[in-house]
Design an enzyme around this catalytic site. Structure first.
Site, PDB file in Angstrom:
ATOM      1  N   HIS A  34      42.720 -10.159 -55.795  1.00  0.00           N
ATOM      2  CA  HIS A  34      42.298 -10.944 -56.969  1.00  0.00           C
ATOM      3  C   HIS A  34      41.197 -11.936 -56.600  1.00  0.00           C
ATOM      4  CE1 HIS A  34      45.196  -9.643 -60.163  1.00  0.00           C
ATOM      5  NE2 HIS A  34      45.766  -9.134 -59.082  1.00  0.00           N
ATOM      6  N   THR A  35      40.589 -11.722 -55.448  1.00  0.00           N
ATOM      7  CA  THR A  35      39.488 -12.593 -55.029  1.00  0.00           C
ATOM      8  C   THR A  35      38.156 -12.107 -55.582  1.00  0.00           C
ATOM      9  OG1 THR A  35      39.431 -11.266 -53.042  1.00  0.00           O
ATOM     10  CG2 THR A  35      40.564 -13.372 -52.890  1.00  0.00           C
ATOM     11  N   GLY A 121      48.237   5.832 -61.353  1.00  0.00           N
ATOM     12  CA  GLY A 121      49.172   4.726 -61.579  1.00  0.00           C
ATOM     13  C   GLY A 121      49.771   4.164 -60.310  1.00  0.00           C
ATOM     14  N   ALA A 122      49.181   4.480 -59.155  1.00  0.00           N
ATOM     15  CA  ALA A 122      49.742   4.027 -57.877  1.00  0.00           C
ATOM     16  C   ALA A 122      49.015   2.798 -57.360  1.00  0.00           C
ATOM     17  CB  ALA A 122      49.665   5.157 -56.855  1.00  0.00           C
ATOM     18  N   GLY A 123      48.074   2.269 -58.138  1.00  0.00           N
ATOM     19  CA  GLY A 123      47.310   1.108 -57.678  1.00  0.00           C
ATOM     20  C   GLY A 123      46.309   1.484 -56.595  1.00  0.00           C
ATOM     21  N   LEU A 124      45.892   2.755 -56.568  1.00  0.00           N
ATOM     22  CA  LEU A 124      44.973   3.216 -55.530  1.00  0.00           C
ATOM     23  C   LEU A 124      43.588   3.515 -56.106  1.00  0.00           C
ATOM     24  CD1 LEU A 124      47.495   5.493 -53.583  1.00  0.00           C
ATOM     25  CD2 LEU A 124      46.866   3.118 -53.115  1.00  0.00           C
ATOM     26  N   SER A 126      42.467   5.194 -58.928  1.00  0.00           N
ATOM     27  CA  SER A 126      42.062   6.514 -59.414  1.00  0.00           C
ATOM     28  C   SER A 126      40.969   6.370 -60.464  1.00  0.00           C
ATOM     29  CB  SER A 126      43.266   7.247 -59.996  1.00  0.00           C
ATOM     30  OG  SER A 126      43.865   6.472 -61.018  1.00  0.00           O
ATOM     31  N   SER A 127      40.958   5.279 -61.210  1.00  0.00           N
ATOM     32  CA  SER A 127      39.935   5.137 -62.256  1.00  0.00           C
ATOM     33  C   SER A 127      38.554   4.893 -61.650  1.00  0.00           C
ATOM     34  CB  SER A 127      40.313   4.045 -63.253  1.00  0.00           C
ATOM     35  OG  SER A 127      40.725   2.888 -62.588  1.00  0.00           O
ATOM     36  N   ASP A 176      36.936  -2.105 -56.407  1.00  0.00           N
ATOM     37  CA  ASP A 176      37.301  -0.690 -56.284  1.00  0.00           C
ATOM     38  C   ASP A 176      36.068   0.215 -56.270  1.00  0.00           C
ATOM     39  OD1 ASP A 176      39.679  -1.991 -56.658  1.00  0.00           O
ATOM     40  OD2 ASP A 176      39.899  -1.367 -58.745  1.00  0.00           O
TER      41      ASP A 176
HETATM   42  C1  GLA Z   1      42.508  -4.234 -59.281  1.00  0.00           C
HETATM   43  C2  GLA Z   1      41.101  -4.496 -59.795  1.00  0.00           C
HETATM   44  C3  GLA Z   1      40.211  -5.077 -58.694  1.00  0.00           C
HETATM   45  C4  GLA Z   1      40.876  -6.253 -57.996  1.00  0.00           C
HETATM   46  C5  GLA Z   1      42.321  -5.915 -57.626  1.00  0.00           C
HETATM   47  C6  GLA Z   1      43.055  -7.100 -57.086  1.00  0.00           C
HETATM   48  O1  GLA Z   1      42.475  -3.215 -58.327  1.00  0.00           O
HETATM   49  O2  GLA Z   1      40.533  -3.289 -60.259  1.00  0.00           O
HETATM   50  O3  GLA Z   1      38.967  -5.427 -59.241  1.00  0.00           O
HETATM   51  O4  GLA Z   1      40.804  -7.405 -58.795  1.00  0.00           O
HETATM   52  O5  GLA Z   1      43.046  -5.419 -58.728  1.00  0.00           O
HETATM   53  O6  GLA Z   1      42.527  -7.499 -55.874  1.00  0.00           O
END
Ligand code: GLA
Length: 387
Positions: A34-35, A121-124, A126-127, A176
């Protein structure tokens, strides 16, 4: 090979072979969460998992899009792409030529077939992998040259971020897309979101008998659902109250003194996470440059605690993944990505990776959670043409 399956899907749908196939990777962030939208630092790696886009240009402005993970062909004119239109996965595809055009590039319609091999949906991310695979295709097919150099890749990342923020309406920060377009094999990408400066930091864990384990908790995770946007607003409010343009400008020295002036304890905790997390990224890079993996592990744990207690974006499954991997001998572990589900990472001695996987699975089963999916990854390469 998913390049083959994207090409086969293209041919079955559009009745001819595609002009080419491009791919882009998902990512895990090693530290710095979140930086990015606080003009801070983050340190992602590109994953071996990739999304493939088989594509050909059209002479008109029609977009015809199909995905192995979707169930029908989406057709619309580039002129009809707008915030929220199309919806679903197609927003991340159609948004890219839309954003390239808005950035002043000459584009036309496209036929695209997608095969996404980054877990959804794994926070990796994909989008972002989807946007960047399509961006790579559009760049080559329309002769834009955006894959040529780091500087043009940054410009392509900016268009992909615009597609995600404006058309898919996800208020994400840009890490990302930078990872997907600038990551290199066996390196982590130090990304300074204040000026977009990047540095490649050697990250070859296997050479040190270590491994990076990704644990997909398979707990529900959604970025478009309000929580992410709420964190972003809190950070902006904290910066405003502190009289700085972004939280990046808050020096870590005498932090508590400065935070004491904020109007609520909630804002204090949110801002504390960001300021200390940016510092931890600097320390993690130092640790990597000195092969000090014990220190890196400690920083992972501090980062996780900060996200759990101050930024409040962890969930029980993520905490369990971290605790169980440490109990199995990990040097450190932390949740990665936006939070509220998704994945954790653990830095483990290579010889203990299997044991850590079993221990995490057991801990999940003991607590009645869905079985997690875990795998070892190495830092891989950025978006490219496959054929
Ligand atoms: C998601 C967002 C990124 C980033 C992270 C947290 O992946 O797409 O831009 O903010 O959360 O670090």
């Amino acid at each position: 090979m998913s390049a083959d399956s994207a090409a086969a899907l293209f041919e079955a749908t559009f009745g001819r072979a595609p002009d080419g196939v491009w791919s882009a990777p998902g990512r895990v962030n090693l530290i710095g969460e979140h930086t990015d939208y606080n003009a801070g630092l983050c340190l992602p790696i590109a994953l071996p998992h990739r999304t493939y886009a088989a594509a050909s240009p059209r002479d008109d402005r029609l977009l015809r899009l199909v995905s192995a993970q979707g169930d029908h062909v989406v057709e619309l004119s580039l002129d009809d792409v707008a915030p929220g239109r199309p919806g679903g996965w197609a927003a991340y595809v159609a948004g890219v030529p839309w954003a390239l055009e808005r950035a002043g590039h000459r584009v036309r319609g496209l036929e695209v077939a997608i095969d996404g091999r980054v877990p959804l949906g794994a926070g990796l991310s994909s989008s972002a992998a989807l946007e960047c695979a399509v961006g790579a295709a559009a760049s080559d097919l329309f002769g834009l040259g955006l894959l040529d150099a780091p500087s043009t890749r940054r410009a392509l990342a900016a268009a992909c971020i615009d597609a995600e923020n404006t058309i898919a309406r996800a208020p994400t920060g840009g890490m990302d897309q930078s990872a997907a377009l600038l990551g290199t094999s066996l390196h982590a990408l130090l990304l300074d979101c204040r000026d977009q400066h990047t540095e490649q930091v050697p990250f070859d864990l296997a050479a040190h008998d270590l491994a990076l384990l990704v644990i997909d908790t398979r707990a529900e995770h959604a970025l478009v659902d309000g929580q992410y946007a709420e964190r972003r607003r809190s950070c902006e409010q904290a910066a405003q109250e502190l009289g700085v343009p972004t939280l990046r400008e808050v020096p870590p020295a005498r932090l508590e003194e400065r935070l004491a002036t904020l109007s609520s304890d909630l804002l204090r905790r949110r801002a504390r996470h960001i300021v200390t997390e940016i510092r931890r990224v600097e320390q993690a890079v130092e640790a990597l440059r000195h092969d000090d993996f014990g220190r890196l592990g400690t920083l992972f744990l501090e980062s996780h605690a900060s996200m759990r207690d101050d930024f409040e974006i962890s969930v029980a499954e993520l905490d369990t993944a971290v605790e169980a991997s440490v109990a199995a001998g990990a040097l450190g572990a932390r949740m990665t990505g936006g939070g509220f589900g998704g994945s954790a990472i653990a830095l483990v001695p290579a010889a203990r990776a299997d044991r850590a996987q079993r221990r995490v699975a057991q801990a999940f089963s003991d607590r009645g959670f869905r079985a997690p999916d875990s795998f070892v990854v190495a830092a891989s390469g950025a978006a490219q043409r496959e054929r």
